[in-house]
Every structure is written in C-alpha cells, then in structure tokens.
Design an enzyme around this catalytic site. Structure first.
Site, PDB file in Angstrom:
ATOM      1  CB  CYS A 171      -0.944   0.019   1.204  1.00 53.87           C
ATOM      2  SG  CYS A 171      -0.096   0.066   2.796  1.00 53.87           S
ATOM      3  CG  ASP A 181      -0.117  17.836 -29.207  1.00 57.57           C
ATOM      4  OD1 ASP A 181       0.843  18.571 -29.466  1.00 57.57           O
ATOM      5  OD2 ASP A 181      -0.482  16.891 -29.934  1.00 57.57           O
ATOM      6  CB  CYS A 241       4.523  -0.152   1.930  1.00 57.37           C
ATOM      7  SG  CYS A 241       3.412  -1.357   2.693  1.00 57.37           S
TER       8      CYS A 241
END
Length: 751
Positions: free
Chosen positions: A23, A440, A26
């Site tokens: 997760c 763009d 961590c």
C-alpha cells in the site's frame, strides 16, 4: 553499477527496485527510512515500485539496500542480475478466482437458510479453510511483516478480522454447539437486550471468506494498474530502429543498432526510420518527424542538416553520419524525461490508507479493552471473547475494500462504452482540482493530416484546370504535401489519371517538374517557380501572402512563363474541437494550446476553436513541453495535459492529469492517466466529468464504510451486537456500497 563506482563521486543517483510494498503507506515508510540516512535524498514511488535515490560519496549502495531491508522490504540495484519474479497480478488473479469459487457457496449457505442442509456448517469449514489460510496469505504475510517492525496497516486489520472470524467459527464448531448436525442460522437482525448471547452456536465463515475475496479483487485491480507504469518507457524505446545499413568501404552492411558507433556512416532509404541522431552527408529528402516532434509538416533536409533518430525518411535516399548513439540520442533523453516525471509524481494515497494509520490501532485497542472490560466487569470470558470478536468483525473493512474497486469497475466500464479508459483509482483525485488543461495541437485539436484548404488562381485562370494539372504532376510524388494535393483533387471529383504526365523529375526539397498534356509544368515552392522564370501577378502574390498569414503552407504551380495559381494545404482542425473547448470551459478549466508548430499556425488553430490568443504557447520543443507543465505547476496550477504524440509523453507523465488520445502513439497512451479511445477531443471533457463523478462515489463509499464502523463499534463493544449480527451489518454495508457504485452506469456524455 558496482558499489565502488557508485561511491566515487558526490551527488550520485540510483533507482532501486523495491519489492514487498502492499500500500502507499509502505512507500512512505521506506522513504522516511532512506531520508533519515545522512547524505541521502529519496523519493519512493509505489506505482512504479522504485526508489529514486540521490546520495553523496560517504554513502554506499550496500547501505541503501540494507536500509530498505531493515524496514522489512526487498531492494536491488538495476544492474544486478535477478531471477524474474512471478508476476504479482497473475498470482493474485489465481488467488482471487479460487477464493471466489470457494466463497460463493459458503456465503450462500450462511445467508440463505433453505440452503442449510444437514452438515452444511462443516462443508463451509472445508471450503473456507483454504480461502482464509491460502487466499488471504498476502494479507497475513504483510500484517506479520509490519508487526515485526512495529507498524500497522489495513492489512493488519484484514488479517486479524478474517482470522478472528475463522478462529471463532472453529471454536464454535468444535467446542460450542454450532457443530451439531441440523443446526441452522437464524437471520434475526433484532438484538434481544434482555438476554446476553455468547455466540457459541454461530459461525462467521462467510465473513472471513467474503472479506478475503472482496479485497483480493481490489488488490488485483491495483496490481493491474501498477503493471502499466513502465510501459511508456518501453513504447518510447520501441520506436527506434532495430538494425541499420552501415557504409563500410563503399559497401552496405546491415548490423544491429547496438553495434552502431558515433562517426559511423549509414544509409536511410525512403520509408525507413533514421537509425540515430546524425548529420546528412549525402542526398536530400523530406523527414516526417510528427511521431517525435508533433509537427505536421515534413522537414526538408539536405547535406549538412541534422536528423533525429526514430524519424521517418519520407523522400529520397540519405547518407547520414552518426553523431549521437545509445543513451545520448534525443529519443533516449525523452525516455529519461518520462521516467523522471513518473518518479517525481507524488504517490496518490487512497483515503483508506491515510486513515488506517489511526483507525487500525484504535480498533485493536478497542477489541482488547472490550475483552478486558467484560472479564473484569462481568466475569464472563465467553461473553468477553464474543464481544471482542464482534468488534473485530464489524470493523473488518469489507465495505471499505469494496468502496474503491467496485466504483472503479462500474465507472471504468461505463467509460469504456464512451471511449474513456481510466487506468486506476489514484488518477481520479487530481480531476477535482485541475484548473488548466494543455491541449496539444497536432492530432489532438487538429486531424494531424495535411489537407487541401484552398485553390488560389491568377486573374483569368480556371481553378479546376490549375488543380487538375497540379494533382496530375504531384500524383507521381510520395511527399506528404503532394499526397494532400492529390487527395484534395479526388475529393473535388478530379481524376489525376486523365492528364498524361511525361518527363517527370523530382527536385528534392523544392518541388516537381514534368509535362502535363504536352505542357511543361512546375509545382513547388514559390521561390522555385521564380528561379524557373515564372512571373507572379500582384493579385496572386497578395493572395499567397494572406494564406501564409493564416497559417497555410503554399504550393505554387506555373507554366508558359507565369505562375497560374497556388494551392494552400494545412493541418485541418477537427470538427468537434471548438465544441470540446467550450465543454472544457464549462468545467471551470482554462484551455491552453501547446504546439511545436510556429506561432502563425498556432494562432490560426486557436482562433478556429475559440482559445484566447494569450493562451497559445507555440514553437515548443519536445523537452520543453514538460517544462511548460512544471512552470505552470510552480505557479500553483493543477495541470491536465491532452496529447497524442511521442513528444507529449513526458508532459503527459509530468502533468497532474494526463489524457492521451487513443489514436496517438503507444508512448503517449501509456504515459497518460486517462486514454480517450475515440480520438474525439469532446471525450476529454466527458473523461474529466466521469472521473470526478467516480471519485465522488468512491469518497461517498468510504465515508459510509467508516461511518458504519464508527456507529457499529460502540454497539459491538457494549455486547449489543453478536458476531452474527455484526457480519450481517457488514454484508448490508457492502450492498449499500455496491448499489451506490452502480449509479455510475447512468452517466451520460455531453459531447
């Protein structure tokens, strides 16, 4: 990279491959551990499972690896050969499918009394045991690892809850009355306050198996999203040529690209990719760089001009001297830009992970306090254990585990029907805060293809004859502008084969010459026609100048001593782009046009789609697009980027929200957070709306899941909820979460 070489200078950088994270918390724990080492600055990305570490000469890579391992996780250097690990997604998928098949009958028998035949509870135990002990093993393993290092996560609560439900069921079956043949579950949700129940006749295997299966589904979906993290880099590098024809002693020898060295001379035939960055030493041609630069107009190159690796030779034969190879090429540098942007993006932590730091320890403390309280105050160990188990079961995050994946599955399923692909739950949080959207130009706002826009003629000339003659001559050329002229003539009903062409000659970089129906005709740049002695009338010159000011590319045609006309070609704006810009504004976003083309072309496109002149950024190189995103982010803006080319990949990865057009390159698609399959810019607005709606549903689900826990925990601790009732309440909360998520199926596009 060896340890010795890694420590011979200050300011070294290395990317460590991290294993064992389950997760976002961590990743934070590893990052904190590394940053506590003097001389180390680290950023850990949970999605890519990498730690980007900058360290000085006093720190060795062995110390970095040991620091990560001391936190309970694995780490390796990128140059160290390691066995390819089993793909987590494949392993989780197997666990999920097997657990689901075993859990369905367990849940059905527990929740539907007519299915409770004689001995059903023992059959449930047989089916539930592999689910709890093997299916939930990743949660148990992670909980044990965290416990050894004094930490708790949602894995801790999942493990404790499933084991508590399974352990109590085993106790009730073996030592209680639940194992008696003929026992059935009553499904009474009303608590009898006048009689304390010890729960010895109840089993909760459906809670243990259901929680495990639901959370395995969520974890599998998460692993699938994480597995795409490195695909943008692979797509970038796959653009490069695989081999190259090197000129040695006057002969061509085809060798693998990794054997090409700086200074080597190589050949690029028409239609081939340029193998690496270099300088043209022989020949002229048109280079199609649209995949790399985003510019729609091919670039004419000749002796002495630079060419870039991975661009395509659209014209004649070129001989190029390699100037940069391998990691020094522009393509490799763009790949590094994407990697840096991905690593630098803050890991999006789910709300459940953030709250679990407080919620999980609090639930454990409450369960222990409940047990001790009942033992001390009521002197009843059985009742104490029942109440404590009820606390763990009602707190076990079944609805919490469903909150994100179910909403995501429904939202992404509806999005797929509308041409919108959402890569994972972590991308949704940015959609609510986005205030600037960079568009763009080529392939996103425009079609990305050159099209014939207008036919200009000198006084007294016939436009049909001018176009027919030009198209007949251009039909023998493969130049992209020539193809646009031919296609434009065909759309107007003119067949190029009706005009007979002889003595055709291509003037590389300038135009073409030939005899059309017995007349010498020249088509090309206006300067070429002037050099050929073809005069230009004042009226036609004014029309050509006006067309150029509008951003068009002009091709002149002449015969008999005079220019007879000019053809205007340009990258056409998509029919839906103006409406899409309006929809984006309705969402509170500021559209900004971003392009590598010049300012004149960009201004024309902006006017057509309704973008303000101040919101046009033109002449931007590929590396600069990511810089534009960073500059806006530095000004406090939350930036979304919509693009389709390789040149957009780094900017898409750097942006807070990247939307890639599905009609574009793999590199752009993989670098984006959302993919717009249909290539319609209006879908970008729908994608943001759907993402915001999905995020709102997820947050609503999470609020309900935690609210249910907050309301149910005091009742469980007070002995007013036996574990069976707690399991039923948990199931009902899950049904609410599923129902709330299903509302996303009614999402309707506006585009």
């Amino acid at each position: 990279m060896s340890t010795d070489s890694a420590t011979d200078a200050a300011g070294r950088q290395v990317d460590l491959a991290i294993t064992g994270m389950t997760c976002a918390s961590c990743a934070n724990r590893i990052q904190r551990k590394l940053n506590k080492v003097e001389g180390v600055t680290a950023s850990v990305n949970y999605a890519t499972e990498k730690a980007s570490v900058t360290y000085d000469a006093s720190v060795s890579t062995d110390l970095l690896l040991a620091t990560v391992e001391s936190a309970g996780y694995g780490a390796s250097l990128p140059s160290q050969p390691v066995d390819a690990p089993e793909r987590p997604g494949a392993s989780l998928r197997t666990r999920m499918l097997v657990s689901a098949m075993l859990s369905v009958p367990v849940i059905a028998m527990a929740m539907v009394p007519p299915l409770q035949v004689d001995g059903w509870q023992w059959l449930s135990l047989v089916l539930a045991t592999p689910v709890v002990l093997w299916g939930a093993l990743p949660f148990h393993r992670a909980a044990w690892t965290n416990l050894r290092h004094g930490a708790t996560t949602m894995d801790t609560l999942i493990s404790m809850g499933t084991l508590a439900a399974f352990g109590w069921s085993l106790y009730a079956l073996v030592l209680g009355s639940a194992g008696e043949i003929g026992m059935t579950h009553s499904f009474d949700l009303v608590v009898d306050l006048g009689r304390r129940r010890d729960g010895a006749d109840n089993i909760y295997l459906e809670a243990a198996t259901g929680v495990t299966t639901f959370l395995l589904v969520g974890r599998w979906l998460e692993e699938r999203a994480k597995g795409r993290a490195g695909a943008a880099l692979r797509a970038l590098l796959d653009l490069g040529a695989r081999d190259v024809a090197v000129l040695r002693d006057g002969a061509e020898t085809r060798v693998p690209i990794d054997r090409l060295a700086a200074g080597d001379v190589f050949v690029v035939r028409p239609g081939e990719k340029v193998a690496t960055d270099g300088v043209v030493v022989e020949g002229t041609s048109a280079i199609d760089a649209s995949l790399l630069t985003g510019e729609s107009v091919p670039v004419e190159v000749g002796v002495g001009d630079d060419v870039t690796g991975a661009t395509i030779n659209a014209g004649g034969r070129l001989v190029v001297r390699a100037s940069r190879v391998g990691a020094e090429t522009q393509l490799a540098q763009m790949a590094r830009l994407v990697e840096q942007a991905q690593t630098g993006k803050a890991a999006a932590q789910r709300l459940a992970d953030r709250i679990s730091g407080i919620f999980v320890p609090a639930v454990i403390v409450l369960a222990v306090a409940t047990f001790l309280g009942w033992v001390v105050l009521a002197d009843d160990v059985t009742a104490a254990f029942t109440a404590a188990v009820a606390v763990l079961i009602i707190a076990c995050p079944c609805a919490l585990g469903l909150a994100t994946p179910v909403a995501l599955m429904v939202g992404t399923g509806r999005g797929a029907q509308l041409g919108i692909l959402i890569k994972g739950p972590e991308v949704l949080e940015q959609t609510r805060a986005v205030d600037v959207v960079l568009l763009d130009k080529t392939g996103t706002v425009t079609t990305g293809r050159m099209e014939l826009r207008d036919v200009l003629v000198a006084p007294g000339e016939d436009a049909t004859q001018v176009l027919a003659s030009a198209a007949a001559l251009e039909d023998a050329s493969e130049h992209p502008i020539a193809r646009a002229v031919v296609a434009g003539a065909a759309e107007r009903g003119l067949a190029t084969t009706t005009e007979r062409v002889t003595d055709f000659a291509s003037l590389s970089g300038l135009g073409v010459r030939g005899r059309v129906a017995g007349t010498d005709v020249v088509v090309g740049r206006p300067g070429l026609l002037r050099d050929e002695g073809l005069s230009l009338s004042v009226a036609l010159e004014d029309a050509v100048s006006s067309a150029r000011e509008q951003g068009g590319t002009v091709v002149a045609i002449g015969w008999g001593g005079a220019m007879r006309g000019a053809l205007v070609v340009a990258d056409a704006v998509k029919d839906t782009s103006a409406e899409a810009v309006a929809l984006l504004r309705d969402l509170g976003l500021r559209p900004v046009l971003l392009t590598g083309d010049d300012a004149v072309v960009a201004a024309r496109v902006a006017r057509e789609v309704g973008i303000a002149e101040d919101d046009v950024i033109a002449g931007v190189l590929p590396a600069d697009k990511a810089d534009v995103v960073r500059r806006l982010q530095g000004e406090g803006r939350v930036v979304a980027m919509v693009g389709d080319g390789v040149n957009d990949a780094a900017a898409l990865a750097q942006a807070d929200l990247g939307l890639a057009m599905g009609t574009g390159t793999d590199a752009a698609i993989e670098a984006g957070d959302l993919t717009l399959v249909r290539g319609d810019l209006r879908v970008a607005a729908d994608a943001i709306r759907l993402s915001r709606r999905t995020l709102a549903v997820i947050r609503g689900n999470l609020m309900w899941a935690f609210g249910y826990n907050v309301a149910g925990l005091p009742l469980a601790a007070a002995g007013l909820l036996n574990p069976m009732l707690a399991g039923a309440a948990m199931a009902l909360s899950s049904l609410f979460v599923v129902g709330n998520s299903l509302r996303l199926r009614g999402f309707q596009p506006r585009g």
